[in-house]
Write a protein that holds these residues in place. Sequence first.
Motif, mmCIF file in Angstrom:
data_model
loop_
_atom_site.group_PDB
_atom_site.id
_atom_site.type_symbol
_atom_site.label_atom_id
_atom_site.label_comp_id
_atom_site.label_asym_id
_atom_site.label_seq_id
_atom_site.Cartn_x
_atom_site.Cartn_y
_atom_site.Cartn_z
ATOM 1 N N HIS A 232 0.599 -1.037 -0.216
ATOM 2 C CA HIS A 232 0.039 -0.368 0.676
ATOM 3 C C HIS A 232 0.733 1.120 -0.259
ATOM 4 N N ASN A 259 -3.577 -8.899 -14.640
ATOM 5 C CA ASN A 259 -5.090 -8.353 -14.411
ATOM 6 C C ASN A 259 -5.212 -8.033 -15.828
ATOM 7 N N GLU A 303 -9.238 4.668 -18.016
ATOM 8 C CA GLU A 303 -9.503 2.949 -17.324
ATOM 9 C C GLU A 303 -8.760 2.275 -16.548
ATOM 10 N N ARG A 306 -8.259 4.169 -12.892
ATOM 11 C CA ARG A 306 -9.368 4.003 -12.342
ATOM 12 C C ARG A 306 -9.144 2.862 -12.130
ATOM 13 N N ILE A 307 -9.166 1.691 -12.591
ATOM 14 C CA ILE A 307 -8.856 0.270 -12.114
ATOM 15 C C ILE A 307 -7.794 0.248 -11.173
ATOM 16 N N GLN A 309 -6.425 2.519 -9.345
ATOM 17 C CA GLN A 309 -7.301 3.923 -7.521
ATOM 18 C C GLN A 309 -7.874 1.941 -7.358
ATOM 19 N N GLU A 310 -8.670 1.635 -7.981
ATOM 20 C CA GLU A 310 -9.561 0.443 -7.268
ATOM 21 C C GLU A 310 -8.596 -0.080 -6.672
ATOM 22 N N MET A 311 -7.236 -0.691 -7.390
ATOM 23 C CA MET A 311 -6.484 -1.651 -6.228
ATOM 24 C C MET A 311 -5.826 -1.318 -5.458
ATOM 25 N N ASP A 313 -7.276 1.042 -3.201
ATOM 26 C CA ASP A 313 -8.714 1.117 -2.468
ATOM 27 C C ASP A 313 -8.384 -0.067 -1.516
ATOM 28 N N SER A 314 -8.668 -0.987 -2.133
ATOM 29 C CA SER A 314 -9.401 -2.713 -2.429
ATOM 30 C C SER A 314 -7.907 -2.949 -1.349
ATOM 31 N N THR A 317 -8.462 -1.557 2.377
ATOM 32 C CA THR A 317 -9.132 -2.561 3.572
ATOM 33 C C THR A 317 -8.698 -3.562 3.363
#
Length: 710
Positions: A232, A259, A303, A306-307, A309-311, A313-314, A317
Amino acid sequence: MGDFLRLPVLRQTIAAVRRYRTLSLAFFLAVLAGTLFYTFRQVPLFKAASVVELRWNPYGQHFPFRDVSAQEFTGYWSFDEFRNTQMEVIKSRSVMQRVIDILGMQDETPETLATRVSVVPIPDSRLIQISIVGVDPARVADLSNTVAQAYMDVGVENRVKWIQQVVDWLRERIEGTQEGIGRAERELFEFQQQNSSINLEKDKAYIEDELDALHRQFVDISTRRLKLEGRHAEMQRLASAGPSGLERLAMAIESESGNQAISLARSRLTELEAIKAELGATFGSTHPKMVAVQNQIDALRREMRRIAQEMVDSTETQMELARSEERSLLAAIDAKVSKALSESKVWIEYKDLVEQAAGRRQFYDLLLERFKEVDITRDLNREQAVVIEQAIPPLYPFRPNIKLNLAVGLFLALCGAIGVALLWNALQQTVQNGEDVEATTGLRPLVELPYMQMEQTDYPMEQMMMHDPESPLAEAFRIVRNHILFAPQRRGTRVLLFTGAHPLEGKTTVVNNVAIAAAQAGRRVLLADCDFRKQSTSRVWGLEHEYGFSDVLKGNARWTDVVHESPAPNLTLLAAGNFELGSVEPLQKDALERVLTGLRQEYDLILMDGSPLPIVADSLLLSAVADETILIFEAGRIYKKNIREMAATLERIGQESFEIVLNKVTIPSGIGFDHYGYGYGYGYGYGYGLGGDKLVGDEPDGSDTEALRG
């Protein structure tokens, strides 16, 4: 052997013994008589000895129960320790009392008997000698054998008592151990019931397994959390760089994890970049086709960001979930540890009870096994010592040892006699020989005239060289003459003064005979009598009333008119002359030098017979004008301090050339001369001792003493 006898130390020793032979002989006979008296006054004592061999087991094998309790029963560390112990046992009170009881020695006590018993080991063996000294040969042999037998009997009795004590000890321990085993097992059972568990060991193992599992889970989740935190942090670093950073992050994710969405977007982006490059060669950037392709490229890039940024955030978490799970595991571990700690006291008590019960059971088994192994008969048959040689009545007394006592007495008597002579010689302050002179002044005497016993003669001793030139004493005077005439450092010496410390030292005898010996050697010799008060030389030659040296010095005569020819060829005499006590001193230095100047031209050698140096002042002036001064000292009569004082006096007046003739020296036979001696009377109106003290009762009477012979 001759060179050995001439060693200075040996010569001094022999001379001291000969000089004080009476004292040495008396001491020798006294010591020898004391030795004989002591030897033959002793009561004959006889010595008998028996020999015992020790039977030693180095590891304590003489005691079959040594492993039962190391605290109470141990063996000897070494044979020396065992032997020394047995030697003390032999002289112990119990053994001595048994000997007294056996032999009926009611007048003896164990302490006094022990002082008569000697126990010594025989080197390099296991043997011990038991010896006793006494006046009865049969009695001492019987005593020695009885002591050896009593020692072995006491040893057997001690072993019986010892084994009985061991058996009683084992029996008590077995009974006590049995009770302890039953009590320990009851306590263990009651403890298990109180804690609602029949087997606390299984409960303890279950809790320990659960703790191990929780620890493994905690380690795994902690490892996972650490990896997520690192991942992270790296994603955050790339994302903070903006759109380009997110694109790089997307490509890194695609490269790491493969991915699919990012892979498709990246492939499509590569195709659109190629189309844009082809269209760019034909159209401008504002052309609708170029704009459409660019819009598709921008959409693909958004795109991918965005992917990415999602990684990010994941990952964040997942990291929070891992932290939460880690906290849960820590809480569970703490709970288990708290439970284990609360039950640890119970486990410790349980373990102690179990070990105590097991230990008592093991000790009981060992005691029971050793008790079954006891064989009293076998141990009693194991001998601690055995008699190898019994004492027999001696045939000859042990003491006194007559030969040894006599040898020691003779040695002590001889050494003591020599030591007494040397000590007495060291305590003497008089000069005895040339070594004493050298130690006092640092100079060796010109010659040492030996002391010889002469037969009585019908001529004066001062004229021996004329009447008996072959005597040993005449040879001694020729030695003095040769030193004066022929020694390299004395060639050319013309005027010599002969003087001494006090009367009766042989000064006149020496100077007259040396003068005759020098004349016999062909020298023109003048013998001048310079002892104006005594006039000994003038009296020897019958010139005591003639004009002489004192008249010449006063100016009343010329020396050519007062000299006299002597019966000895080449020897001229100059008498002392007329001298009266209380008159003006005849000696004046100027007159002396004037007269001696004329005499030097006429004679080869001028010998002056002077008065004793410390007594009369004439010799001081004569020494100042003489070429050399000869000091005549009598051995055994002149003190060392007087020699030092006379040497210092001559140095003060400027006469540094002087020699010493030591007269009447005692020399042992076989080394030098035999004994000889001579003497003569010498006196003044008043006299002084060696230190200058006046001699009482020596007033002038006008008479002269006769020459002493022998």
